[in-house]
Design a protein around this motif. Structure first.
Motif, PDB file in Angstrom:
ATOM      1  N   GLN A 420       0.705  -1.332  -0.049  1.00 15.56           N
ATOM      2  CA  GLN A 420      -0.013   0.071  -0.025  1.00 15.56           C
ATOM      3  C   GLN A 420       0.748   1.204  -0.032  1.00 15.56           C
ATOM      4  N   VAL A 421       1.886   1.277   0.817  1.00 20.67           N
ATOM      5  CA  VAL A 421       2.715   2.441   0.845  1.00 20.67           C
ATOM      6  C   VAL A 421       3.463   2.610  -0.475  1.00 20.67           C
ATOM      7  N   ARG A 424       1.090   4.084  -2.648  1.00 22.80           N
ATOM      8  CA  ARG A 424       0.825   5.500  -2.290  1.00 22.80           C
ATOM      9  C   ARG A 424       2.058   6.370  -2.799  1.00 22.80           C
ATOM     10  N   GLU A 427       1.806   7.534  -6.348  1.00 21.60           N
ATOM     11  CA  GLU A 427       0.701   8.512  -6.706  1.00 21.60           C
ATOM     12  C   GLU A 427       0.963   9.740  -5.780  1.00 21.60           C
ATOM     13  N   MET A 428       1.860   9.913  -5.203  1.00 21.72           N
ATOM     14  CA  MET A 428       2.114  11.046  -4.384  1.00 21.72           C
ATOM     15  C   MET A 428       2.012  12.297  -5.204  1.00 21.72           C
TER      16      MET A 428
END
Ligand code: ADQ
Length: 730
Positions: A420-421, A424, A427-428
């Motif tokens: 998940q990280v 993320r 996509e940041m």
């Protein structure tokens, strides 16, 4: 700046033979870079292993030594056997896995402890040969943990620092090590022990408490009458140099070319030594799951994993290579598209410029070790991002996580969450990336490697200065001292008992005097020109039982009780005791709350003992008790003293200097006053004596005494010699 002697397992150079000529070139490692500045500024030497030189002819070896000497580098050559046993076998085969919580990687037939001791001793000997008074000595890392104490044994006054580059494991893990006592004692020879992060420091303190029973303050402990300072010095990188490198035109061109190869494809990067602590397999599994979960990412992300071959001689590493190869094949087999292969795996070292280009070209940097003392790759990445872009995913089990809070922190064992990280991170939005990277860069530039070296060295200098509350005792010239004792009459001898006349014993009862000592004291006492006083912290009963019938005077409880020859015990007159009734209930309450603790009432003091309590609980409770007592003293002239697993409350000024009020001075004074003792309580007596008295400290340690002798046996020899004058009719 003081002269600095650096000691590390590897010298900061690599050695090649080119057409028969030995070529020495500087190596690029983090430690080498960090210490180069201090080494160049000081005039001292750097001692270490130059690597395997067994292929060199003796002429080549000679020319190598000359080349090294020109750089003030001193080689410690090792045989192949030493390297196999000390380096591969013990350092990397036992200490490395254990300190990284990988007990499962320690082979059943672990080898190398003897070789480890032997090579550490050779280091200590070589350092001692190059040492000059006033030098600072800075020893590095887990291969050399016995060196501080070995060196201390040879150079009691040297200022010795030690820095551990890997984690210090939780005490419960550390205590599985069969050689745990020796390793801790080895380290405690230093004046300053440095760690990357606070948890390592606190694990170390706790291990010392559990295993050696020595208590600590947050940043210090006492060991063998010396103070050992502990400190946190997070190592950094040469951020300015990396940033400059990352801005070089050829690096920028390379960055564009890497990005241009796969347009629209985002890049993740891993850079590690190929080591089972670095978490490569879990990282690969996370990437695989990411691709499995999100089909839209296939063909649009790729991981560049660069792994430097490492410790190929150590068995536990072979499995890592195989597993990484298998996972890379598996992921590429399942998720390659015709254009993009999801994992590019380079099993080699790359040069710094190429590395800087990779750091700059990547979108997401994956630093996910399972355990890592610090991890410099994370900081190098940040330093290289002069464009203030890029996301750092960092394991919370890397020491660097303590400083780099703006990274996305992950628990690498929690693979789903890591996935998940990663998503993320990919996509940041740019504003968040910038904000985080700016904060990270400030931190990495402020805490760079030069600052690390400077702050360790200034703490070492300070620790050295603090070590000497008193002037250092010059080594006795035993002969000169013995002659003075022999000549001077009347002679006053003020002798401590435990540790001075008999060796320190594990139980108080085991320290009974032997026949030789009784004969010696009797002979001294019968010499009419000699006045003997035994000055002890013990209670009157055991002193009386052991020594009461000798022609000597006795002082018990640090001088509170006095026993003249053929006399009875008399207490010192004006010491108040009415406070005891008030404070005793507090000590008793703490004893009830702490299994194994008890209260002893002495004539002038109350003592709370906790040596049979759980060591950690006892120590914590002792602090609580001290705080509580301090609060309850109500400005009474009492002091609360923390001793060896005791807390003692007693009136201010009740110390060995009380003895002097019972010494009868002959009409013409003494020809010589001599006090001999081995611990802090004796220092009070030393301080109270006139300047021309001879004060003798037994053993090493800071002291205000003028003279050092080695041990109780040396004291006895000295006293014996002072008697011989009588035998010779002088
Ligand atoms: P290491 O375990 O070696 O160091 P690390 O701090 O990451 O770990 O340093 C590795 C160094 O090797 C970095 O400078 C990196 O650039 C370089 N490197 C890695 N892969 C490379 C490659 N393929 N090509 C070229 N260079 C490569 C130990 C401890 C760490 C601690 C350091 C310093 O294990 O926790 O941070 O010491 O104290």
């Amino acid at each position: 700046m003081d002269r600095l002697i650096l000691v590390s397992n590897r010298l900061p150079v690599s050695i090649k033979v080119n057409e028969g000529r030995v070529v020495v070139s500087p190596s690029a490692g983090g430690v080498a870079t960090g210490l180069r500045g201090p080494h160049e500024r000081s005039t001292g030497v750097w001692i270490g292993w130059p690597g395997d030189v067994s292929q060199l002819s003796s002429r080549q070896k000679f020319s190598l030594e000359r080349e090294l000497a020109a750089r003030r580098l001193v080689p410690l050559f090792q045989t192949r056997e030493d390297t196999t046993q000390f380096y591969d076998g013990f350092s990397n085969g036992v200490i490395w896995p254990l300190f990284h919580y990988r007990l499962d990687r320690i082979p059943l037939d672990a080898i190398g402890w003897q070789a480890y001791k032997h090579v550490n001793q050779r280091y200590a000997d070589l350092i001692a040969r190059h040492y000059r008074p006033g030098d600072l000595v800075w020893i590095h890392d887990y291969q050399l943990m016995l060196v501080p104490e070995m060196l201390r044994a040879r150079l009691p006054d040297a200022r010795i620092g030690f820095f551990l580059h890997i984690p210090f494991p939780a005490a419960d893990i550390f205590r599985t090590l069969p050689w745990r006592d020796e390793i801790l004692q080895g380290l405690l020879g230093a004046d300053l022990i440095g760690f990357h992060a606070f948890p390592y420091l606190s694990h170390f303190s706790r291990a010392v408490l559990w295993i050696l029973g020595i208590e600590h303050e947050v940043d210090r402990m006492r060991y063998k009458n010396r103070q050992v300072r502990l400190g946190v010095f997070p190592m950094g990188v040469d951020a300015a140099a990396i940033a400059t490198m990352a801005e070089r035109p050829e690096v920028v061109t390379e960055v564009d070319s890497i990005r241009g190869q796969y347009p629209g494809c985002r890049m993740l990067l891993g850079v590690d030594r190929l080591d089972y602590t670095k978490g490569l397999s879990r990282r690969l599994v996370a990437v695989e799951r990411l691709l499995r979960k999100d089909a839209t990412l296939r063909g649009h992300i790729r991981l560049l994993q660069i792994a430097v071959p490492s410790r190929v001689e150590v068995k536990a590493y072979a499995g890592v290579t195989r597993e990484v190869d298998r996972l890379v094949g598996q992921i590429n087999g399942a998720y390659s598209t015709l254009q993009v292969q999801p994992v590019h795996y380079l099993y080699r070292s790359v040069d710094p410029a190429q590395l800087a280009a990779f750091y700059r070209a990547t979108d997401v940097m994956l630093v996910t070790p399972l355990r890592d003392g610090m991890n410099l790759v994370a900081k190098e990445f940040v330093a290289a991002r002069t464009d203030e872009d890029g996301v750092l995913v960092l394991s919370e089990f890397a020491g660097a996580a303590a400083e780099l809070g703006e990274a996305l922190l992950v628990n690498p064992y929690d693979i789903d969450r890591t996935v998940q990280v990663m998503a993320r991170a990919l996509e940041m939005p740019i504003e968040e990336r910038r904000a985080r990277m700016r904060a990270l860069r400030t931190r990495v530039f402020e805490g760079d490697v030069h600052r690390w070296a400077r702050s360790f060295l200034s703490a070492l200098e300070a620790a050295g200065a603090e070590r000497l509350p008193y002037a250092p005792a010059p080594q006795a010239s035993p002969a000169a001292l013995a002659d003075r004792l022999r000549e001077a009459r009347p002679l006053l001898l003020l002798l401590d008992y435990d540790g001075t006349l008999v060796p320190l014993a594990s139980t108080p009862e085991a320290a009974a005097p032997d026949r030789d000592l009784l004969d010696l004291l009797t002979a001294l006492g019968n010499d009419r020109g000699v006045h003997v006083h035994i000055v002890s912290g013990r209670d009157p009963v055991s002193l009386e039982r052991w020594l009461g019938w000798l022609p000597v005077r006795l002082h018990a409880e640090h001088g509170f009780w006095f026993h003249d020859i053929d006399g009875v015990w008399t207490p010192h007159s004006d010491v108040p005791t009415e406070w005891k009734a008030r404070l005793r209930p507090i000590l008793e309450e703490f004893a009830r709350r702490t299994p194994g603790a008890w209260v002893e009432e002495k004539s002038v003091s109350l003592v709370w003992h906790y040596r049979l309590a759980d060591r950690e609980f006892g120590s914590l409770q002792s602090r609580e008790l001290r705080a509580h007592l301090a609060h309850s003293l109500n400005a009474a002239p009492l002091e609360v003293v923390a001793g060896h697993q005791v807390v003692e409350v007693r009136p201010v000024g009740v110390n060995k200097s009380l003895v002097l009020s019972h010494v009868e001075t002959p009409e013409d004074g003494f020809g010589l006053v001599v006090a001999i003792g081995d611990d802090l309580t004796d220092e009070d007596l030393f301080a109270a004596l006139p300047e021309d008295a001879v004060t003798v400290r037994v053993g090493t340690g800071s002291t205000r005494a003028g003279v050092h002798v080695a041990d109780y046996a040396a004291v006895r020899r000295l006293l014996q010699y002072s008697l011989e004058a009588v035998g010779h009719g002088r």
